[in-house]
Scaffold this motif. Structure first.
Motif, PDB file in Angstrom:
ATOM      1  N   LEU A  54       0.854  -1.190   0.000  1.00  0.00           N
ATOM      2  CA  LEU A  54       0.000   0.000   0.000  1.00  0.00           C
ATOM      3  C   LEU A  54       0.885   1.233   0.000  1.00  0.00           C
ATOM      4  CD1 LEU A  54      -2.947  -0.587   2.521  1.00  0.00           C
ATOM      5  CD2 LEU A  54      -2.859  -1.015   0.050  1.00  0.00           C
ATOM      6  N   PRO A  90      -3.189   0.730  -3.919  1.00  0.00           N
ATOM      7  CA  PRO A  90      -2.255  -0.385  -4.075  1.00  0.00           C
ATOM      8  C   PRO A  90      -1.115  -0.127  -5.066  1.00  0.00           C
ATOM      9  CG  PRO A  90      -4.252  -0.803  -5.333  1.00  0.00           C
ATOM     10  CD  PRO A  90      -4.443   0.536  -4.674  1.00  0.00           C
ATOM     11  N   TYR A 121      -7.485  -3.338  -3.956  1.00  0.00           N
ATOM     12  CA  TYR A 121      -8.452  -2.234  -3.925  1.00  0.00           C
ATOM     13  C   TYR A 121      -9.804  -2.715  -3.399  1.00  0.00           C
ATOM     14  CZ  TYR A 121     -11.965   0.973  -5.672  1.00  0.00           C
ATOM     15  OH  TYR A 121     -13.049   1.805  -5.757  1.00  0.00           O
TER      16      TYR A 121
END
Lengths: 97, 477
Positions: free
Chosen positions: B172, B216, B228
């Motif tokens: 992330l 992401p 996501y």
């Protein structure tokens, strides 16, 4: 044109000290950035854009359902630079003397 | 079979269910690689110790639930250092928060934990997400695995390196003006900035609150979609999150209409990057998609608006860091000294520069000329794109005008800012955007990845994933 005095004043407002050695460099860079973003001040913007309401608004919630007293106290006090028991230590700013 | 740490999420999920590998073997493969290469790459500020309970729990879920277990169950992921993981340091790569331990999980972390994902470590970044290279990290820059003389991009550079060098299966990042998409392009992976409000920011260390989104960085479009879908959704802890279908649903047709604003691509782009972009567009057209010339006349001014709005929000968001309740604390004679000393010594140079710039554009006498006009420009851009989206499904640009640059090459701040020219508009309008690898260009005999950038209407991530798959089929990924 940004001046050294202006940058110093901004720094004071922002609670930051810019060392004298850095001041000239900062002012020069500031000037270049302001010249670039200043293109917006010359633009003719359509009326709708000046009247549009912001999309974001503050959202309030009702008080209620508080967490258990003390649930987070230990975690938060661990982060304090200085504490006395559960209290955050700060400088005295009002004197009675 | 590929090395375990080199699998995509989709491949690893299948392998775990087929018992071709265990959750622990997958973890070990990533963490061993991370330990072996982090000295060279500086992707991670911290590689976490193994959490036996989490690995065991994930394995048990796969064993008992099989195909019903979430796809992320047992998948090793990396987290940008501005996303809170309870009990772990979250420093935003700043001396200011070097020893700050998160007191709660970010909503995205909760969702990933619920899905059974495991965390390899926290990744390097530009301090408080301000920068395009990770050179502003207080802990040294990350290095591009394609060429160690070059930056990996930023600010989510550590996350991009972790994925590109196979130290984690995906990661992330956060994106305020391109901070997911630009490093994805520089390292040859996929990066998605979701629609503003699609993903909760509860537990993200704020930079520009009307611009920031978590998203992401992944090895494939499918992996980006899996991440996501896991992290998205309305959240009571973030009042800016939006419900599903707030905006009209957009159907994905087999033949996608791709808008190309050629008038913005005439100058300021390296010739070979433009050639790679044009070649990709031609191949998309050959595959049955339709290229449409569009005009976005005011978009040329988006970057100026961004560099007003963003520092304004930075200066207000970072006002909370004053050395009193948490973070770096230096003490002087007076309370004012405490603030000034803590902030001056705790923040790095670029952070201080942007705080000063933000203080300037918000100051009395200048707020109308700068901030209010920049805000009006956002409305202009939203309308300009809305008109374009009446005849196209997505708008295409190269993600960056050039491939990854050499360390120190962009030493004056303005030249660094100009690299964000194609990415900032999606943050100003709140629209989702994706960067997908579109091939390579050569610099000094080294092949460097470059990315194609697509923007879609609000909540039309489905269109971005469809275009992403179309680009992948062409074979650049």
């Amino acid at each position: 044109m940004a001046t050294v005095a202006e940058v110093k004043k901004l720094a004071a407002l922002a609670r930051i000290k810019v060392e004298d050695a850095e001041l000239e460099q900062f002012t020069k860079e500031f000037d270049a950035i302001l010249a670039y973003i200043g293109q917006l001040t010359q633009l003719k913007l359509p009326q709708h854009s000046l009247e549009e309401k912001p999309l974001l608004r503050n959202v309030m919630r009702n008080d209620g359902e508080p967490h258990t007293p003390g649930a987070y106290t230990a975690k938060l006090t661990e982060q304090f630079p200085a504490c006395e028991e559960d209290a955050l230590v700060v400088k005295q700013i009002i004197s009675h003397g | 079979m590929a090395k375990l740490n080199e699998m995509t999420i989709a491949e690893a999920a299948r392998a775990l269910r087929a018992r071709e590998c265990s959750v622990r073997e997958l973890w070990d493969a990533c963490v061993n690689e991370a330990h072996a290469r982090n000295k060279e790459l500086n992707a991670f500020l911290e590689i976490f110790d193994v959490d036996d309970g989490a690995l065991h729990g994930a394995q048990k879920r796969i064993d008992t639930e099989g195909a019903k277990a979430p796809l992320l169950c047992g998948i090793p992921l990396a987290l940008k250092d501005n996303i809170l993981l309870e009990g772990k340091v979250a420093s935003a790569a700043s001396k200011m928060l070097e020893h700050y331990r998160a007191t709660y999980d970010a909503t995205v972390v909760k969702k990933l934990k619920d899905a059974g994902a495991v965390f390899v470590g926290r990744t390097n970044m530009d301090e408080f997400a301000m920068g395009s290279s990770t050179e502003n990290s207080a802990f040294g820059p990350s290095v591009n695995p394609h060429d160690t003389e070059r930056v990996p991009g930023g600010s989510s550079g550590g996350s991009a390196v972790a994925v590109a060098a196979h130290l984690a299966l995906a990661a992330l990042g956060s994106d305020t003006g391109g901070s997911i998409r630009q490093p994805a392009a520089y390292t040859g992976i996929v990066g998605l900035k979701p629609t503003y409000g699609a993903v909760s920011r509860s537990g993200l260390i704020a930079m520009g609150s009307s611009l920031d989104q978590i998203g992401p960085l992944a090895a494939s479009v499918e992996d980006a979609r899996i991440l996501y879908e896991t992290i998205r959704g309305e959240d009571i802890m973030d009042s800016t999150t939006i419900p599903d279908n707030l905006y009209p649903m957009r159907a994905v047709s087999k033949s996608l209409r791709i808008g190309v604003p050629r008038h913005l691509l005439e100058e300021g782009i390296d010739a070979d990057v433009r050639a790679a972009f044009n070649a990709l567009l031609e191949e998309l057209a050959r595959a049955g998609h339709v290229l449409v010339d569009i005009k976005l006349p005011m978009s040329a001014h988006a970057l100026a608006a961004y560099y007003i709005i963003m520092p304004a929000e930075v200066s207000t968001n970072l006002a909370r860091l004053d050395g009193i309740r948490y973070g770096f604390a230096e003490r002087g004679e007076t309370l004012l000294d405490d603030y000034v000393l803590s902030r001056t010594k705790g923040f790095g140079e670029e952070t201080r520069r942007r705080i000063l710039l933000g203080t300037f554009v918000l100051s009395s006498g200048y707020i109308d000329a700068y901030y209010h006009r920049a805000d009006a420009m956002r409305a202009v851009l939203r309308r300009e794109y809305s008109v374009a989206f009446e005849k196209v499904d997505a708008v295409a640009f190269p993600t960056t005008p050039s491939p990854a640059f050499v360390f120190g090459e962009k030493s004056d701040p303005l030249s660094m800012y100009l690299g964000d020219i194609f990415t900032v508009t999606a943050n100003l309008t709140g629209m989702p955007a994706i960067s997908i690898p579109m091939g390579h260009v050569d610099r000094a005999g080294i092949s460097l990845p470059v990315g194609a950038h697509f923007t879609a209407p609000h909540q039309a991530e489905n269109i971005l994933f469809a275009i992403g798959s179309a680009v992948e089929k062409i074979g650049h990924v």
